[in-house]
Design a protein around this motif. Structure first.
Motif, short mmCIF file in Angstrom:
data_model
loop_
_atom_site.label_atom_id
_atom_site.label_comp_id
_atom_site.label_asym_id
_atom_site.label_seq_id
_atom_site.Cartn_x
_atom_site.Cartn_y
_atom_site.Cartn_z
N ARG A 87 -9.75 25.58 -40.56
CA ARG A 87 -8.41 25.56 -40.86
C ARG A 87 -7.87 26.92 -40.50
O ARG A 87 -6.61 26.98 -39.97
CB ARG A 87 -8.07 25.52 -42.49
CG ARG A 87 -8.64 23.99 -42.83
CD ARG A 87 -8.03 23.78 -44.37
NE ARG A 87 -8.55 22.67 -45.05
CZ ARG A 87 -9.46 22.59 -45.81
NH1 ARG A 87 -10.30 23.48 -46.07
NH2 ARG A 87 -10.17 21.43 -46.35
N ASP A 88 -8.62 28.05 -40.63
CA ASP A 88 -8.04 29.46 -40.40
C ASP A 88 -7.97 29.37 -38.75
O ASP A 88 -6.92 29.77 -38.18
CB ASP A 88 -9.16 30.44 -40.69
CG ASP A 88 -9.13 30.80 -41.94
OD1 ASP A 88 -8.29 30.29 -42.77
OD2 ASP A 88 -10.26 31.33 -42.74
N LEU A 89 -8.82 28.92 -37.92
CA LEU A 89 -8.82 29.00 -36.66
C LEU A 89 -7.54 27.78 -36.16
O LEU A 89 -6.77 28.20 -35.27
CB LEU A 89 -9.89 28.12 -36.01
CG LEU A 89 -10.08 27.83 -34.48
CD1 LEU A 89 -9.72 29.00 -33.52
CD2 LEU A 89 -11.20 27.41 -34.07
N ALA A 90 -7.28 26.92 -36.84
CA ALA A 90 -6.19 25.94 -36.69
C ALA A 90 -4.99 26.51 -36.87
O ALA A 90 -3.72 26.52 -35.86
CB ALA A 90 -6.33 24.56 -37.40
N ALA A 91 -4.96 27.39 -37.99
CA ALA A 91 -3.54 28.02 -37.93
C ALA A 91 -3.38 28.97 -36.80
O ALA A 91 -2.09 29.48 -36.41
CB ALA A 91 -3.50 29.07 -39.30
N ARG A 95 0.07 28.73 -34.08
CA ARG A 95 0.91 29.99 -33.85
C ARG A 95 0.93 30.42 -32.59
O ARG A 95 2.10 30.49 -31.96
CB ARG A 95 0.18 31.31 -34.55
CG ARG A 95 0.96 32.46 -34.39
CD ARG A 95 0.54 33.64 -35.00
NE ARG A 95 -0.64 34.01 -34.11
CZ ARG A 95 -0.73 34.75 -33.16
NH1 ARG A 95 0.53 34.88 -32.64
NH2 ARG A 95 -1.98 35.00 -32.47
N ARG A 96 0.03 29.74 -31.46
CA ARG A 96 0.12 30.07 -29.93
C ARG A 96 0.69 28.97 -29.35
O ARG A 96 1.04 28.98 -28.21
CB ARG A 96 -1.31 30.35 -29.47
CG ARG A 96 -1.95 31.72 -29.85
CD ARG A 96 -3.32 31.71 -29.79
NE ARG A 96 -3.96 33.01 -30.01
CZ ARG A 96 -3.85 33.98 -29.39
NH1 ARG A 96 -3.46 34.25 -28.22
NH2 ARG A 96 -4.31 35.29 -29.73
N GLY A 97 1.19 27.74 -30.15
CA GLY A 97 1.93 26.61 -29.70
C GLY A 97 1.36 26.01 -28.22
O GLY A 97 2.17 25.70 -27.29
N TYR A 98 0.02 25.47 -28.21
CA TYR A 98 -0.54 25.08 -27.35
C TYR A 98 0.03 23.77 -27.02
O TYR A 98 0.30 22.84 -27.91
CB TYR A 98 -2.08 24.78 -27.44
CG TYR A 98 -2.72 26.25 -27.31
CD1 TYR A 98 -2.89 26.91 -26.06
CD2 TYR A 98 -3.36 26.65 -28.46
CE1 TYR A 98 -3.35 28.28 -26.10
CE2 TYR A 98 -3.86 27.85 -28.54
CZ TYR A 98 -3.82 28.77 -27.21
OH TYR A 98 -4.53 30.09 -27.28
N ALA A 117 -4.32 21.68 -35.93
CA ALA A 117 -3.57 22.50 -35.31
C ALA A 117 -2.03 21.69 -34.82
O ALA A 117 -1.20 22.11 -34.40
CB ALA A 117 -3.86 23.72 -34.08
N GLY A 118 -2.21 20.33 -34.79
CA GLY A 118 -1.47 19.58 -34.15
C GLY A 118 -1.20 19.76 -32.55
O GLY A 118 -0.02 19.40 -32.42
N ILE A 119 -2.00 20.18 -31.97
CA ILE A 119 -1.80 20.08 -30.35
C ILE A 119 -1.41 18.93 -29.79
O ILE A 119 -2.20 17.84 -30.21
CB ILE A 119 -2.97 21.00 -29.76
CG1 ILE A 119 -3.30 22.23 -30.10
CG2 ILE A 119 -2.85 20.76 -28.30
CD1 ILE A 119 -4.66 23.17 -29.63
N PRO A 120 -0.38 18.44 -29.08
CA PRO A 120 0.03 17.02 -28.76
C PRO A 120 -0.98 16.56 -27.90
O PRO A 120 -1.07 15.34 -28.19
CB PRO A 120 1.33 17.45 -28.09
CG PRO A 120 1.99 18.76 -28.49
CD PRO A 120 0.53 19.54 -28.75
N GLU A 121 -1.48 17.03 -27.14
CA GLU A 121 -2.67 16.53 -26.17
C GLU A 121 -3.91 16.99 -26.29
O GLU A 121 -4.02 18.25 -26.02
CB GLU A 121 -2.24 16.64 -24.69
CG GLU A 121 -0.78 16.01 -24.13
CD GLU A 121 -0.53 16.19 -22.80
OE1 GLU A 121 0.09 15.37 -22.00
OE2 GLU A 121 -0.71 17.19 -22.36
#
Length: 354
Positions: A87-91, A95-98, A117-121
């Protein structure tokens, strides 16, 4: 590399600037080979920044990789999921918006943080049934012949044919940095051979490094022993065999290993991460192979010499085992110290291959 030289690598909209994250394999050699994936992505999307997730151990390599914007240093435990750390890594990733994540390892664990992190792809092979974690699932991994093919194919459009050859990994070490390191380490200016006697798995370790080091020193060459803390005992054995003339450069900072390989005239290594580092730098590199196949595991960069036991073909080769269980390790025992020293001397005498 250009768009005409590697079929299957297609250019995309140059206006796309969404950053890309690569989750690579974290073994040193595999991490170095992952730079091929960076180069394929930069050809396909020249204006998209590329970052690498990286362990503390491998972090120094990122500084020498062209095309990499940043390394995201995060040490996840190998033996458990560690959801709080995920979870810490995902946050941090959020933040970096990949816009895209390439998840090279096939494991469930490797895909958790990019999904949280919800990275779209999120691109990866099927692996451990990672539905939902990987939302751009790729298939057919088992049909790909080599480890590099499995990794770099993820940087291509889905279904694209593999190119005739991949762009090779690169580690660019400024000569002045290597020279400063050599001076600060008190290593003089004589021609030097860097030895990489370690490896993951005892069967990949050639046992005659002490004898070869003694021969090389007798022929007027400096000898440096390079590796991590686990190679300290091997280094001390080599130093003792040369009456203290070989230099023990083993330690916990991989940057010293990178700079040693850059400053040396020739590197001699087992099938290990240091072999891939030296080859990616452009140092003439001799790889000693026994239980593993050079076709599958040698650097894409090419080697100055591939050293194999050639007296007779052993039916057990390549076994890919970490410990020899057949033929008393003949695939490595039958490679003599004098043979390796002779090849190294010939390579040193050639015009620069860099």
């Amino acid at each position: 590399m250009n768009s005409n030289s590697h079929k299957g690598i297609e250019m995309r909209d140059s206006a796309d600037t969404r950053p890309i994250l690569i989750v690579p394999y974290m073994w040193i050699g595999d991490f170095v080979r992952g730079h091929t994936v960076v180069r394929v992505l930069k050809e396909r999307w020249p204006n998209r920044p590329v970052d690498l997730l990286v362990t503390t151990l491998c972090a120094p390599l990122v500084d020498y990789m062209p095309g990499v914007r940043a390394g995201i240093v995060f040490d996840l435990p190998r033996s458990r999921l560690a959801l709080s750390k995920q979870r810490d890594l995902a946050a941090e990733l959020r933040r970096r918006g990949y816009g895209t994540a390439l998840v090279l390892p096939r494991t469930w664990k490797a895909a958790i943080a990019p999904a949280l992190a919800g990275i779209p792809e999120r691109v990866g092979f099927f692996g451990e049934g990672r539905f939902g974690l990987i939302n751009r699932m790729r298939w057919g991994e088992k049909a790909l012949p080599r480890f590099i093919d499995k990794n770099a194919a993820l940087a291509l459009p889905d279904g694209a044919p593999l190119p005739p050859e991949w762009p090779v990994p690169q580690l660019v070490v400024p000569p002045e940095e290597a020279a400063r390191w050599r001076q600060a380490s008190g290593l003089g200016t004589a021609p030097a051979v860097a030895l990489g006697p370690g490896s993951v798995g005892a069967s990949k370790r050639w046992t005659y490094y002490p004898q070869a080091a003694r021969l090389l020193i007798e022929r007027g060459l400096d000898v440096w022993v390079v590796g991590g803390p686990g190679e300290k005992a091997l280094a001390q054995e080599i130093v003792a065999a040369t009456a203290g003339k070989a230099r023990d450069l083993t330690g916990s900072d991989l940057r010293n290993g990178v700079l040693a390989m850059a400053a040396a005239g020739v590197a001699i290594s087992n099938d290990s991460g240091l072999m891939h580092i030296a080859a990616a730098i452009g140092t003439p590199t001799m790889g000693i192979f026994g239980p593993t196949s050079p076709y599958l595991w040698a650097p894409l960069n090419g080697l100055a010499a591939t050293v194999l036991q050639t007296k007779s073909k052993l039916p057990c080769q390549p076994c890919q085992r970490t410990v020899c269980t057949m033929n008393d390790h003949r695939c490595m025992r039958d490679i003599s110290a004098s043979e390796v020293a002779d090849i190294a001397q010939r390579v040193m005498a050639q015009p620069s291959l860099r």
